[in-house]
Design a protein around this motif. Structure first.
Motif, PDB file in Angstrom:
ATOM      1  N   ASP A  98       0.835  -1.209   0.000  1.00 26.38           N
ATOM      2  CA  ASP A  98       0.000   0.000   0.000  1.00 26.38           C
ATOM      3  C   ASP A  98       0.868   1.257   0.000  1.00 26.38           C
ATOM      4  O   ASP A  98       2.077   1.199   0.257  1.00 26.38           O
ATOM      5  N   GLU A  99       0.224   2.383  -0.285  1.00 25.86           N
ATOM      6  CA  GLU A  99       0.959   3.651  -0.478  1.00 25.86           C
ATOM      7  C   GLU A  99       1.737   4.054   0.776  1.00 25.86           C
ATOM      8  O   GLU A  99       2.828   4.607   0.692  1.00 25.86           O
ATOM      9  N   GLU A 100       1.151   3.774   1.937  1.00 27.51           N
ATOM     10  CA  GLU A 100       1.806   4.139   3.200  1.00 27.51           C
ATOM     11  C   GLU A 100       3.158   3.409   3.336  1.00 27.51           C
ATOM     12  O   GLU A 100       4.186   4.004   3.654  1.00 27.51           O
ATOM     13  N   GLU A 101       3.120   2.092   3.041  1.00 24.56           N
ATOM     14  CA  GLU A 101       4.360   1.293   3.084  1.00 24.56           C
ATOM     15  C   GLU A 101       5.382   1.822   2.080  1.00 24.56           C
ATOM     16  O   GLU A 101       6.564   1.962   2.386  1.00 24.56           O
ATOM     17  N   LYS A 103       5.687   4.807   0.892  1.00 20.15           N
ATOM     18  CA  LYS A 103       6.225   6.098   1.360  1.00 20.15           C
ATOM     19  C   LYS A 103       7.355   5.864   2.386  1.00 20.15           C
ATOM     20  O   LYS A 103       8.440   6.423   2.282  1.00 20.15           O
ATOM     21  N   THR A 104       7.091   4.990   3.358  1.00 17.60           N
ATOM     22  CA  THR A 104       8.089   4.707   4.391  1.00 17.60           C
ATOM     23  C   THR A 104       9.354   4.098   3.782  1.00 17.60           C
ATOM     24  O   THR A 104      10.471   4.488   4.103  1.00 17.60           O
ATOM     25  N   ARG A 107      11.483   6.536   1.810  1.00 19.84           N
ATOM     26  CA  ARG A 107      12.265   7.371   2.738  1.00 19.84           C
ATOM     27  C   ARG A 107      13.485   6.569   3.234  1.00 19.84           C
ATOM     28  O   ARG A 107      14.602   7.070   3.268  1.00 19.84           O
ATOM     29  N   LYS A 249       2.698  -7.412   5.174  1.00 18.39           N
ATOM     30  CA  LYS A 249       1.254  -7.657   5.022  1.00 18.39           C
ATOM     31  C   LYS A 249       0.920  -9.112   5.377  1.00 18.39           C
ATOM     32  O   LYS A 249      -0.061  -9.387   6.050  1.00 18.39           O
TER      33      LYS A 249
END
Ligand SMILES: Cc1cc2nc3c(=O)[nH]c(=O)nc-3n(C[C@H](O)[C@H](O)[C@H](O)COP(=O)(O)OP(=O)(O)OC[C@H]3O[C@@H](n4cnc5c(N)ncnc54)[C@H](O)[C@@H]3O)c2cc1C
Length: 385
Positions: A98-101, A103-104, A107, A249
């Protein structure tokens, strides 16, 4: 051989941390070192580990430590005159859903790259080129670093022990340390099941058991034993799953193929704090469920062995490494929270510098034993299992 009754440095624990630190000290010319191991060397967490070695962490200190560790893992076989030992640079592949993963991990990759680790964000199709049997229907991206990998803990431990013995370093198996002897806030030695040994310096490298000594000495450092488990499968076609594949996941699953073709790995199911290490059916069921969601073809192979082992966990999943201020001569390197095998070379190097020179250029401040009482917890380390 009779055990010496006086040494310069007594090391409690014959796991990878205790043995590697003895080696780094011996290389610096400290000769009178002894390691005390209550069972046989490696029998704690080290022989129960998943073999993984990665630089893909999310904070600067762990990335720097792991970059140094990988350099040292690469040359360890030659250094200990045991070329059979080799780190396999087969990479670590994190699957992202997912997008959150994403993003992390983007980074993290930027930080890793800025520190010289060549990790990269790749597409699901590129991930499938690396591991063709992956089900990528839900994967939206992945990260991969080729210079991560794995190494055989049995060869590492036996190679180090053989070299240490050749260097004249005493390794005492089946010798339990009962107490650290302290007088007027100064370490004076250890009391073992085979007698008392005088020593001005004691290193507590007992990992999951480290707190037993700390508590006796009135130190409140939060390291707790948690039961984690691992499995190996029957061998299948070699080279099918080269990297360590990780999916948060699907159960926090991590697995890779061993040199003999069998799978080794686990999931993030833990029990504790506990001293019980009995393997559970729940773990076996969840491993099978999660692994086969990541690679459906794994349903055709059988798990042949399952075991329990300790993660010595701290509240921020980072180790506790350093000099204990209250007791002159007392050092601690424990609480590795599931990544102590991979960190061992840099931890050992830094600890040997700290003991012999009083300081190290490695980022040991990050693992400061006093951070908990100051309420300065670190960012949670990326932890497998
Ligand atoms: C299922 C599982 C998977 C893992 N996967 C990985 C992985 O992929 N990569 C990774 O880096 N790490 C992994 N780990 C973690 C890794 O195993 C540990 O962090 C590492 O082995 C710690 O090494 P150590 O030398 O500090 O501890 P240990 O190997 O536990 O050594 C401590 C030793 O101290 C001895 N001892 C205790 N009390 C006394 C006493 N009173 N007197 C004398 N001796 C004593 C014990 O018997 C033990 O041998 C995994 C762990 C488990 C359980």
């Amino acid at each position: 051989m009779t055990m010496k009754n006086k040494v310069d440095i007594a090391i409690i624990g014959g796991g990878i941390i205790g043995l590697y630190t003895a080696f780094e000290l011996a290389k610096r010319g400290v000769e009178n070192i002894a390691v005390y191991e209550k069972r046989y060397i490696g029998s704690g967490s080290t022989f129960r580990c998943g073999t993984g070695i990665r630089q893909q962490f999310g904070d600067e200190a762990n990335i720097r430590m792991m970059k140094r560790s990988v350099e040292k893992w690469t040359t360890l076989g030659d250094e200990m005159d045991f070329p059979k030992f080799k780190m396999a640079k087969t990479g670590y592949l994190f699957l992202l859903y997912d997008e959150e993963e994403v993003k992390t991990f983007k980074r993290n990759v930027a930080l890793q790259n800025s520190l010289g680790v060549p990790s990269k964000v790749i597409t699901p199709e590129e991930a499938k080129e690396i591991v063709p049997t992956l089900d990528i229907s839900e994967v939206i991206a992945a990260t991969f670093n080729q210079t991560d990998g794995k190494a055989n803990p049995f060869l590492a431990v036996y190679g180090l022990a053989r070299k240490l013995r050749k260097m004249g370093i005493e390794i005492n198996e089946y010798t339990e340390v009962k107490d650290i002897i302290v007088k007027d806030s100064q370490v004076e030695g250890v009391r073992t099941t085979k007698g008392e040994i005088k020593a001005d310096i004691v290193l507590n490298a007992a990992n999951a058991w480290a707190k037993i000594f700390n508590e006796k000495l009135g130190l409140n450092i939060p390291i707790e034993p948690y039961k984690h488990q691992g499995i190996v499968s029957e061998p299948f076609k070699k080279g099918e799953i080269k990297p360590m594949v990780v999916s948060f996941k699907y159960g926090g699953a991590y697995f890779t193929q061993k040199a003999n073709g069998g799978l080794i790995g686990g999931i993030a199911l833990k029990y504790g704090p506990t001293w019980d290490l009995t393997p559970t059916y729940e773990f076996l069921r969840e491993v099978s469920r999660n692994f086969t969601r990541i690679i459906p073809a794994l349903k055709h192979i059988s798990i042949i062995r399952q075991w329990g082992g300790y993660y010595a966990e701290t509240p921020d999943h980072n180790a506790v490494i350093g000099k204990i201020k209250e007791i002159e001569g007392y050092y601690l390197a424990a609480g590795f929270s599931g990544h102590g095998f991979m960190l061992a070379p840099a931890v050992a190097e830094g600890m040997a510098e700290l003991i012999t020179k009083g300081h190290t250029s490695l980022p040991f401040d990050f693992y400061d034993p006093y951070r908990f009482e100051r309420g300065e917890l670190r960012e949670q380390a990326v932890q497998m299992g």
